[in-house]
Write a protein that holds these residues in place. Structure first.
Motif: not given
Length: 812
Positions: A634-635, A655-657, A681-683, A709-710
């Motif tokens: 989940x994002x 894809x999108x791992x 976009x979580x970590x 994300x940094x």
């Protein structure tokens, strides 16, 4: 410690100085010792020499498993063993002895030997071997002879002597080589006479596994020695390499009988110079057919062999070469390669002789016009026995031949929609020469004999434009097809046309996001009575899965082997839930009553996805008679995705791992993946993630990162840089700067060909001007940026090879 070279200097500086911790760390580096360094040429050479043998060797001799040394060290090693270790190194199994052919002042290498046998060619085309050094009678020769009979030898398994050093002739009473070598099974040596080789094989044959031998003289072998050849027994000898560069004429008398005794050899290498002026005239033709065929098998690519032998006037060699013509591979040549000159001869001289023999043909798409033209002019339009045809794209560097991973013309370079895949690997050849060639091929009589047709997975077959929308109208025998199509309706039309004759169909489809109005009625008319194997790959998200894909699969009721690699959904369209085992059973498996094997990887994407437990997905597969696993992610963008896949994993793309995907499981489930898109976009993806990635995906060729994300656990400098050995394509658009630094500045990318990168990220990397980044970027053959580099092209040219930058239109 790893930076200190040579390692013996490290040992001399740390062993026995009173620091137990440093000494223990140093002792871990003692399994392999190399004494071929120049440390005896140092200013304090005597100090290091005395200290090494007095303080270091007593501490490490039990650890040494591999020893490489100059021949001058042998007396010191033997003396130490006699005084300190009961005349043996108990764990020493690998020994390599080198000549010190160097200038004592400059340490530059010599090539020619000190004792040259002959420097003049008394006979035309007779080779001399000036690089060999014969030690017989010299102090070094006596040292080597004494050593080979010493008590140091019993533990040795692998013995290697410098190729340029001729082992002294055996002079003991029994003519024994290494008389105490009870474990010796791998030998690499140079012998003066073939007599020595025969004696060695007769003595050590039962224990030898691998022998690499160079021989100086063959001619003049005595009858007594030849009579020993039938006594040779080498039941375990699997690898043999024989090198004789000095011309000889006793080939049939000596070498052939010797080789015939080595019947268990699996890997044979022969480098021989046969023949001399005079009455004897041994040539390639004097070799038996079996050896000629072995030599022919070594010639790569095979087409070069055919061009060199066919129509040169030797009927025997030509007949042997014709036996190699059932399968022809024309994928080796690329523009500006050294092989281009052979292609004209291939079509003018070779093809007329072999056209009736060819059963399987693999060729670059550029060869199609020439091949079709040849068939039309010489063979009534087709090759009569050709049944297997495979066409590949020539996605290689014009200069080097290294492969590209991305298409020549990318459809899109940004993911406009979340979790929506684009396929930059695909090449649409519709309006190019290759496209016209493919179009002509499909309608030509060249396809008349083809049973099995395969097109490069990355090449999209041009759309059908004739009135009947027929694929391969002359392919009356075609039963096995592997192709990539642009739209789903093309697949339906092909199955409607050829379904009654197809046995195996593997199709990759680019788009299933729009369909013809009457597509359902056309799906219902499909009849594939003989279709037993079906594979469908659709990595670009399918919008109309339930309307298009499911009805099509339900028409293929006789399929026994099914493979599905699919990405399903991305908006509020149906299905409104993650695909699970119940869906596969209800929609697919229940319609295929003959199904024996079902391999799949299905990624379903949902907007506003409801949270669910992964065990719920797993339980839906309980009644499936195969191993299956899954993953749910989940994002923060309100999207979720679920991967379900059969085991072992059969896909080569992920894809999108995210960080939450089980990419690094202990079973190496995804080790064959070559294309990877990382998204989270979580970590952030931390440095340790990329360390694990190197080991988990050793064959990775294409990598894209989407993460702004940094990194929180940055590693500015590391001792051992990461290396992605096979990565050719790297895409860095929607990223934080940390990932560009991670991959371009702190990672070695020796195969990098293509870089797609955001302008701002690229300019920052260039301004940092780090050495590793310069090395990686200088390998790039194709550079694409998010926006045109107005006024900055010269800056890029200083960092990348000339001609690598390709302007790309603004994408917003």
């Amino acid at each position: 410690m790893n930076k200190v070279k040579p390692r013996v200097l490290l040992l001399c500086s740390i062993i026995a100085i009173g620091n137990n911790r440093l000494e223990q760390l140093a002792l871990e580096k003692c399994q392999a010792i190399d004494l071929t360094c120049n440390y005896f040429q140092l200013q304090d050479q005597s100090l290091f020499q005395r200290r090494f043998y007095s303080h270091v060797m007593p501490r490490i001799f039990n650890n040494i498993q591999s020893l490489t040394l100059y021949i001058q060290h042998l007396p010191d090693i033997v003396t130490f063993a006699e005084k300190n270790s009961d005349r043996i190194f108990p764990n020493l199994t690998h020994l390599k002895i080198m000549l010190c052919k160097r200038n004592p002042k400059t340490w530059t290498s010599y090539i020619l030997g000190f004792g040259i046998y002959s420097i003049f060619r008394h006979c035309p085309l007779v080779s001399t071997v000036p690089n060999l050094i014969r030690l017989t009678g010299s102090s070094s020769g006596k040292i080597l002879s004494s050593f080979c009979s010493s008590t140091l030898i019993p533990s040795i398994i692998s013995f290697e002597l410098d190729d340029d050093c001729v082992l002294p002739h055996v002079s003991n009473d029994y003519s024994l080589f290494f008389p105490q070598s009870i474990q010796l099974s791998h030998i690499q040596i140079t012998l003066c006479y073939v007599d020595d080789c025969i004696c060695l094989l007769k003595q050590l044959g039962p224990q030898l596994y691998s022998l690499i031998v160079s021989i100086v003289y063959v001619d003049g072998t005595t009858t007594c020695i030849i009579s020993k050849i039938p006594l040779i027994l080498c039941p375990n000898l699997k690898q043999l390499t024989m090198k004789i560069y000095r011309n000889f004429v006793d080939y049939k008398k000596c070498i052939v009988p010797l080789l015939q005794r080595l019947s268990n050899v699996e890997y044979l290498t022969l480098l021989l110079a046969i023949g001399e002026t005079g009455e004897s005239n041994a040539q390639l033709l004097n070799l038996p057919d079996e050896l000629i065929l072995i030599i022919m098998n070594k010639v790569k690519p095979k087409v070069l062999l055919l061009c060199s032998i066919i129509t040169i006037g030797n009927s025997r060699l030509e007949e042997l070469a014709l036996d190699k013509c059932h399968s022809i591979d024309l994928t080796f040549d690329y523009f500006q390669s050294s092989h281009e000159i052979f292609i004209q001869r291939f079509y003018s001289h070779v093809m007329p002789r072999i056209s009736n023999c060819i059963r399987s043909l693999i060729l670059n798409i550029e060869h199609l016009p020439k091949m079709i033209s040849f068939a039309e002019n010489e063979c009534n339009g087709f090759l009569p026995n050709l049944t297997h045809l495979k066409i590949i794209l020539n996605k290689q560097s014009r200069e080097t031949g290294t492969s590209y991973g991305l298409g020549i013309h990318l459809y899109n370079v940004l993911h406009v929609n979340p979790l929506f895949s684009f396929i930059p690997q695909f090449v649409r050849v519709k309006n190019f020469v290759g496209g016209k060639s493919l179009f002509n091929l499909r309608y030509s009589s060249f396809m008349r004999s083809i049973v099995w047709f395969e097109l490069d997975d990355d090449c999209i077959l041009p759309n059908v434009f004739n009135d009947d929308r027929l694929f391969f109208p002359q392919s009356i025998q075609l039963t096995h097809i592997r192709i990539t199509l642009y739209e789903f309706p093309d697949c339906v039309h092909l199955l409607n046309q050829m379904g009654t004759q197809i046995c195996s169909f593997s199709v990759t489809i680019l788009c299933v996001d729009r369909s013809e109005v009457d597509i359902i009625s056309k799906i219902r008319s499909i009849s594939c009575l003989y279709l037993k194997q079906f594979a469908m790959t659709i990595y670009r998200n399918i919008i109309e899965y339930e309307r298009c894909i499911v009805p099509l699969l339900q028409r293929l009721s006789n399929v026994e082997y099914l493979t599905l690699l699919l990405a399903i959904g991305f908006t509020g369209n149906r299905p409104d839930h993650f695909i699970d085992g119940f869906d596969l059973k209800k929609d697919i498996i229940s319609y295929m009553h003959h199904l024996r094997q079902f391999n799949f990887h299905i990624r379903s994407i949902l907007q506003n996805a409801p949270r669910m437990n992964i065990d719920t997905i797993r339980q839906s597969f309980i009644k499936h008679q195969q191993s299956v696993d899954c993953s749910i992610e989940y994002f923060n963008n309100n999207y979720g995705q679920c991967h379900i896949y059969s085991l072992p994993f059969i896909g080569t793309r992920l894809d999108f791992i995210s960080n939450r995907f089980p990419l690094f499981d202990t079973n190496n489930t995804f080790s064959m993946v070559t294309i990877l898109i990382l998204y989270d976009d979580v970590k952030p993806f931390e440095n340790v993630f990329f360390e694990h990635l190197v080991r988990a995906l050793p064959h990775l060729k294409s990598l894209e990162i989407v993460n702004e994300l940094e990194q929180q656990e940055k590693t500015i400098s590391i001792t051992n840089k990461l290396e992605y050995a096979h990565l050719t394509s790297l895409m860095l658009f929607k990223i934080h700067m940390d990932y560009a630094e991670q991959l371009l500045c702190r990672t070695n990318l020796p195969s990098l060909n293509e870089l797609i990168i955001h302008n701002n990220i690229l300019l920052t990397i260039i301004n940092q001007n780090q050495q590793q980044a310069r090395e990686n970027c200088f390998r790039v053959k194709t550079l694409r940026t998010s926006h045109p580099l107005d006024g900055l092209v010269n800056v890029v040219r200083n960092f990348f090879p000339s001609g690598s930058y390709i302007k790309y239109p603004s994408v917003g």
